[in-house]
Design a protein around this motif. Sequence first.
Motif, mmCIF file in Angstrom:
data_model
loop_
_atom_site.group_PDB
_atom_site.id
_atom_site.type_symbol
_atom_site.label_atom_id
_atom_site.label_comp_id
_atom_site.label_asym_id
_atom_site.label_seq_id
_atom_site.Cartn_x
_atom_site.Cartn_y
_atom_site.Cartn_z
ATOM 1 N N ARG A 10 0.654 -1.042 0.089
ATOM 2 C CA ARG A 10 -0.501 -0.122 -0.060
ATOM 3 C C ARG A 10 0.537 1.257 0.144
ATOM 4 N NH1 ARG A 10 -3.618 -1.047 4.464
ATOM 5 N NH2 ARG A 10 -1.622 0.069 5.728
ATOM 6 N N HIS A 11 1.016 2.113 -0.496
ATOM 7 C CA HIS A 11 1.234 3.415 -1.062
ATOM 8 C C HIS A 11 0.508 4.537 -1.320
ATOM 9 C CE1 HIS A 11 1.753 1.065 -4.785
ATOM 10 N NE2 HIS A 11 2.158 3.043 -5.647
ATOM 11 N N GLY B 288 -3.377 -10.329 -7.719
ATOM 12 C CA GLY B 288 -3.622 -9.143 -8.247
ATOM 13 C C GLY B 288 -4.313 -7.946 -8.887
ATOM 14 N N THR B 289 -5.419 -8.200 -7.687
ATOM 15 C CA THR B 289 -6.305 -7.600 -7.689
ATOM 16 C C THR B 289 -5.385 -5.836 -6.910
ATOM 17 O OG1 THR B 289 -8.315 -9.098 -6.969
ATOM 18 C CG2 THR B 289 -8.985 -6.591 -6.072
ATOM 19 N N LEU B 290 -6.581 -4.159 -7.956
ATOM 20 C CA LEU B 290 -5.926 -4.008 -7.075
ATOM 21 C C LEU B 290 -6.899 -3.014 -6.224
ATOM 22 C CD1 LEU B 290 -4.503 -1.474 -7.706
ATOM 23 C CD2 LEU B 290 -6.151 -0.056 -9.070
ATOM 24 N N ARG B 291 -6.256 -2.587 -5.117
ATOM 25 C CA ARG B 291 -7.430 -2.635 -3.660
ATOM 26 C C ARG B 291 -6.783 -0.894 -3.678
ATOM 27 N NH1 ARG B 291 -7.886 -6.372 1.655
ATOM 28 N NH2 ARG B 291 -9.348 -7.276 -0.801
ATOM 29 N N CYS B 292 -8.024 -0.208 -3.629
ATOM 30 C CA CYS B 292 -7.906 1.248 -3.736
ATOM 31 C C CYS B 292 -7.854 1.573 -2.075
ATOM 32 C CB CYS B 292 -8.254 2.518 -4.517
ATOM 33 S SG CYS B 292 -8.035 1.087 -6.339
ATOM 34 N N PHE C 284 -11.366 5.086 7.914
ATOM 35 C CA PHE C 284 -11.801 5.910 6.904
ATOM 36 C C PHE C 284 -11.953 5.869 6.122
ATOM 37 C CE2 PHE C 284 -10.707 10.067 4.885
ATOM 38 C CZ PHE C 284 -11.089 10.851 5.642
ATOM 39 N N TYR C 285 -11.347 4.939 5.677
ATOM 40 C CA TYR C 285 -11.228 4.707 3.877
ATOM 41 C C TYR C 285 -12.369 3.598 3.404
ATOM 42 C CZ TYR C 285 -6.908 7.586 3.660
ATOM 43 O OH TYR C 285 -6.390 8.902 3.109
ATOM 44 N N ARG C 286 -12.982 3.658 2.342
ATOM 45 C CA ARG C 286 -13.836 2.626 1.909
ATOM 46 C C ARG C 286 -13.338 1.616 0.308
ATOM 47 N NH1 ARG C 286 -17.823 1.348 -2.709
ATOM 48 N NH2 ARG C 286 -16.631 3.592 -3.834
ATOM 49 N N VAL C 287 -12.491 0.530 1.342
ATOM 50 C CA VAL C 287 -11.905 -0.118 0.292
ATOM 51 C C VAL C 287 -12.956 -0.754 -0.932
ATOM 52 C CG1 VAL C 287 -10.948 -2.565 0.594
ATOM 53 C CG2 VAL C 287 -10.743 -1.211 2.307
ATOM 54 N N ARG C 288 -12.230 -0.588 -2.125
ATOM 55 C CA ARG C 288 -13.018 -1.190 -3.035
ATOM 56 C C ARG C 288 -11.420 -1.825 -4.332
ATOM 57 N NH1 ARG C 288 -15.422 3.386 -8.125
ATOM 58 N NH2 ARG C 288 -15.819 1.744 -9.341
ATOM 59 N N ASP C 289 -11.756 -3.389 -4.436
ATOM 60 C CA ASP C 289 -10.729 -3.662 -5.409
ATOM 61 C C ASP C 289 -11.564 -3.745 -6.850
ATOM 62 O OD1 ASP C 289 -9.908 -4.370 -2.444
ATOM 63 O OD2 ASP C 289 -11.418 -6.221 -2.327
ATOM 64 N N VAL C 290 -10.368 -3.846 -7.510
ATOM 65 C CA VAL C 290 -10.876 -3.786 -8.921
ATOM 66 C C VAL C 290 -9.857 -4.588 -9.380
ATOM 67 C CG1 VAL C 290 -10.712 -2.499 -11.384
ATOM 68 C CG2 VAL C 290 -10.978 -0.948 -9.099
ATOM 69 N N ALA C 291 -11.123 -5.781 -10.483
ATOM 70 C CA ALA C 291 -9.764 -6.544 -10.648
ATOM 71 C C ALA C 291 -10.012 -6.253 -12.017
ATOM 72 C CB ALA C 291 -11.093 -7.951 -11.548
ATOM 73 N N PRO C 292 -7.932 -7.025 -12.519
ATOM 74 C CA PRO C 292 -7.307 -6.711 -13.309
ATOM 75 C C PRO C 292 -8.110 -7.169 -14.681
ATOM 76 C CG PRO C 292 -6.270 -8.613 -12.362
ATOM 77 C CD PRO C 292 -7.319 -7.982 -11.620
ATOM 78 N N VAL D 107 -5.374 8.771 -2.719
ATOM 79 C CA VAL D 107 -5.942 7.206 -2.730
ATOM 80 C C VAL D 107 -4.786 6.482 -2.578
ATOM 81 C CG1 VAL D 107 -7.237 5.764 -3.689
ATOM 82 C CG2 VAL D 107 -7.404 7.971 -4.256
ATOM 83 N N PRO D 108 -4.421 6.215 -0.911
ATOM 84 C CA PRO D 108 -3.326 5.716 -1.318
ATOM 85 C C PRO D 108 -4.279 3.348 -1.842
ATOM 86 C CG PRO D 108 -4.222 5.938 1.308
ATOM 87 C CD PRO D 108 -5.482 5.906 0.140
#
Length: 291
Positions: free
Chosen positions: A122-123, A158-162, A241-249, A262-263
């Motif tokens: 995470r960054h 490989g999911t992008l977790r925002c 605080f944040y809402r986790v949103r996962d985006v499949a590749p 957006v971390p």
Amino acid sequence: SSAAWERVSQGGVHVEENFIDAALVAALRADSERLYREQYFRPTGLTNTANQDQGFSTEKDRQTMRGELWLEDIGDVAARRRFATVMEAFGQEARDHLPHRPNLHLYELTYNRYHGGAALARHLDEHHEETKGRNGWLLPTRRSLTWLVYLNEAPEGGTLRCYEPPPSSSLAGASPAGDVQVGWQRGSAVYLGDDLANPAFLRLSRARGAVGPPLPRPFRFPQDADLVPITDDDDDTCQDFYRVRDVAPVAGTLVLFDSVVVPHEVLTVTSRDPRLAATGWFHEPLPELAA
């Protein structure tokens, strides 16, 4: 759409399927694979010294073909030029819908590749220049919007977790004057120059490029129960605080978000098939500082 750009301006994540057509996806995927075989990729991490300082390997960590090679006459440069044209047009759309960012420009284009077992912690992609210590104010521009377009056949993992912040009542990322956001307070953005019950956090009086005393590291915010600093290393903040949103590749899908607020992380690729993407940033100029 206008609604999508409004979400991005408030700190949201925009996901758009079929952003580029299947033919261009296939051409870029083949180009990426060819350039990987021809050894144009290098292991990269969250610093420019990944190999030396972070123990990154060529097998289990992200591989990147850096942007300076994008328009070089290697591989399928015609496909990469077509894609760059698409992203230039997208940049114009961004300028049309984000009038507080009139000088957005496409600055970095790269290929990223993740083998099975690879991940990225995470960054955040950008921070206020003043929080970078002696490395602040050295460049004329900063990352403003982060984007990626997936190219791979669907790998496992490989999911992008925002980590999306709550909807903001003000512009996220930076003020119209260009002051970069450092936190949130009761649904509104907090900038480093704001007077938050105390004098300004910093006296922005040095000329760009001058080397002044760095801020204390790590940077500490004033103690205020309502102030939530933008952070990528506080598990409690990221979970509460944040809402986790996962985006499949998924091939052809675009992901777009503000580089400051957006971390995000890439979860481990669990298949043998690599995770491939074209990635980059739109930059904008840093604000002029008072002499």
